[in-house]
Design an enzyme around this catalytic site. Sequence first.
Site: not given
Lengths: 422, 518
Positions: B36, B280, B415-416
């Site tokens: 552990d 955009d 986006g572009l």
Amino acid sequence: MSVTVEKSPEIAPPPVLRQRGQREVFCGLTGIVWLHRKMQDAFFLVVGSRTCAHLLQSAAGVMIFAEPRFATAIIGERDLAGLADANEELDRVVGELLARRPDIRVLFLVGSCPSEVIKLDLSRAAQRLSRNHDSVRVLHYSGSGIETTFTEGEDACLATLVPGLPVSTDGADLLVVGALADTVEDQFRRLFAAMGVVRVGFLPARRAAEPPSIGPHTRFILAQPFLAETARLLAKAGLKRISATMPLGAEGTRAWFTAIAGALDIPPSRVQEVTEIPYRRAESALRRMHAHLSGKSIFFFRDSQLEIPLARFAANELGMRLTEVGTPYLHRALIAEDLARLPTGITLSEGQDVERQLDRCRAIRPDLTVCGLGLANPLEAEGLTTKWSIELVFTPIQGFEQAADLAELFARPLRRRARLTV
Amino acid sequence: MQLALWTYEGPPHVGAMRVAAAMRGVHYVLHAPQGDTYADLLFTMIERSKTRPPVTYTTFQARDLGADTATLFRDQVRDAAERFKPEAMLVGASCTAELIQDDPGGLARSVGLAIPVIALELPAYQRKENWGASETFYQIVRQLAAVGDAPAESAPGPSCNILGPTALGFRNRDDLAEITRLIGRLGIRVNVTAPLGASPADIARLPFADFNVVLYPEIARQAADFLQRSAGQPCTRIIPIGHAATEAFVREVADLAGVDPAPALAPAEARSPWYARSVDSNYLTGKRVFVFGDATHAIACARVAARELGFQVVGLGTYSREFAREVRKEAELYGQEALIADDYLEVEAAITRAAPEIVLGTQMERHIAKKLNIPCAVISAPVHVQDFPARYSPVMGYEGANVLFDSFVHPLMMGLEEHLLHMFREDFEFTTDASPSHLGGAGLAVADAAGLAAQAPADSEASLAGPAWADDAEQEVRKIPFFVRSKARRNTEKYAEMHGIARITLDTLYEARAYYAR
């Protein structure tokens, strides 16, 4: 928490410091991380708790991409309360698993701390499941932390394979025992072939369903120092062990091959001839590392049982200065050759009280500390330079061609510290 | 028994460790076997903690079981108290020690330490990590908070506590800095922050604040409810993740403190709303997003994705069963049935089915998404070393909203770039089978394209049974960008089956498209 300093009657062996306290180390389940990579037709099913599953995934780190060939059957409250028969539940889980993974030929049921405390009989379960699933051999071993320490998991796993090794009069002349990286295994095979040893078996085999065969004439040699139980069972099966240093470094590897040759009646000149080129290559690579490492002090926290062979390599082949060398267990017979080559004036420690070992390490302030992942960053923050011991287990370090890689594992942290200006 | 390949949460004692490691002056003695101790590396390696977590493990072995594990435990408690000199001691058992029933609480008390001993009962076979953290924090507060006492000296002005940040928490460090600054702008004093950075003495002072700010309900709701009941402190309910939620949170806090919210509203650094409105970002409209994580982050990130970026939530789920109700309710808002699961294979199947364009998830979903070649951003624990960036990177507050904008948008094609790809997709140099370069699937896509040319209808997307595709329809469907193509194909086939059409023509394709149009 007692301290005993044992003086052994052998020729001036270093004193052994034994302490009892908190041990900071993985349990045997961790071995699954490298064993499942080695045996590609095997699946490891831990019968345990959420902690076991969490440990495996933390130790395995990023190997999440593929569906792994290990899993945990997590024991739930219902299994403990007896509402669900744990054996029936296990059968169900195994059935699910095998339906998902028809490519599995060998299934290891791996016992854990909880399965052992509740006395779940996994050896009977393995027999039952073997009967119920024709195409799969189901085996069992314990990787629990109450029984096994880190690399002892591999020992337990290999030990469970021993009774299944086929016996035949044309069995292997040599059995190499201990998981090695495939590249290392291939290098060794080539050297064996050149030496004229044709019938060589490796345990574990790459496919667990195709184990090497043995015979009464088979000699075995350990490639890893932590395989006490496997060695005992092989000896019990009538196989003679070849004693040698572990195949680490140029010297260690050559001594390993020389011992094998001696046991198999191969003339020493043949070994010399076959190993000459790789030996020279390793030696010259190590000579370059020597400049960075010679005279540097090194401290080993106990971890994998590789510590004593590693210490032998660091001292004799890299010129490093040993301080304390910790090991979880000191199996003197198995590492006798490495032990005998250790320089004097060092401390060996067996067992652990991690707090007091840390105190000693801080007092010594070694140039390099080999320790577990839980300790490395805190020690770095205190200004010590560290090497994760687990990397020494996961990385191919055996053999001539890996000698420089092994030295590099020690050299890189030091070089890095020297390079950084922040 | 449950078959688990990977788990989202560790055992409950790891949750307790996250609380202990966050605090100062506490030490946790855990009755546990040696294995552990792996939990230490979560802190030292993942969070790069410079100190070991303040935990002593008894590391009992099989041979101790027959003998005296109780003495071993008592010895470790005594040694740890002496060595570490904590102001309070936590004691408990991990899964294995729970089975041997040694009663850590009783044993620790019998040692007779001069400091408070807090016994933790964390049922390891029922509960998980977050529950363990919550219970631990609650027990610490319940036993150490000086409820009913009056502060030695009362500071002027309204004050609050900030509750919830722990060690190994997802972006907790930076969230806390962001929210502390935000609260400071309102002229409210932070009395105590806990567990992160708090000492037992600080916990005692919790009741002296006017109210509590709960940042992570998974960890702090239970303690906050206790303080509400016992000390009459109200607490916040709004999680300040996203711009709108941050503003709502500011109003809630200002209201609780009786101050004007204006100083913390619409600050100059709140860029995300404008970025979302800028032209955009048009291409983000209706991006299909699958969200999975702890309940708090999953709910909040789905809201940000839907309302602040204009995505469409096509899946929402959590591994936090304790908060299943909240997540179910939230998923309904998106017309979805929530996925409540801690089996990552189930999550993988759900993501595959939903065919999202982006996944917001944990490190597990990052791997699933990588496998499926879908962009992904990590929004929740379980944590990974990458979730502790060197730079300031909160997900709460205004800066957090900026961070989320970047995190959700950057994995997508800009986006572009996407617009240009559409424009040029008929040019021979371009192939819509090429996946975005940042996903690293270029080689695969080329091979796939070659395969398509050779054996048209038998590509991997085509279903084995179902309607046949006419050549012109097949050509047309391949003009659809790769990341929505399989969805379009499935929808068309579903439409064809619904209408008893055996052969899909161009018309079928466009009829189906019209049928499923948003």
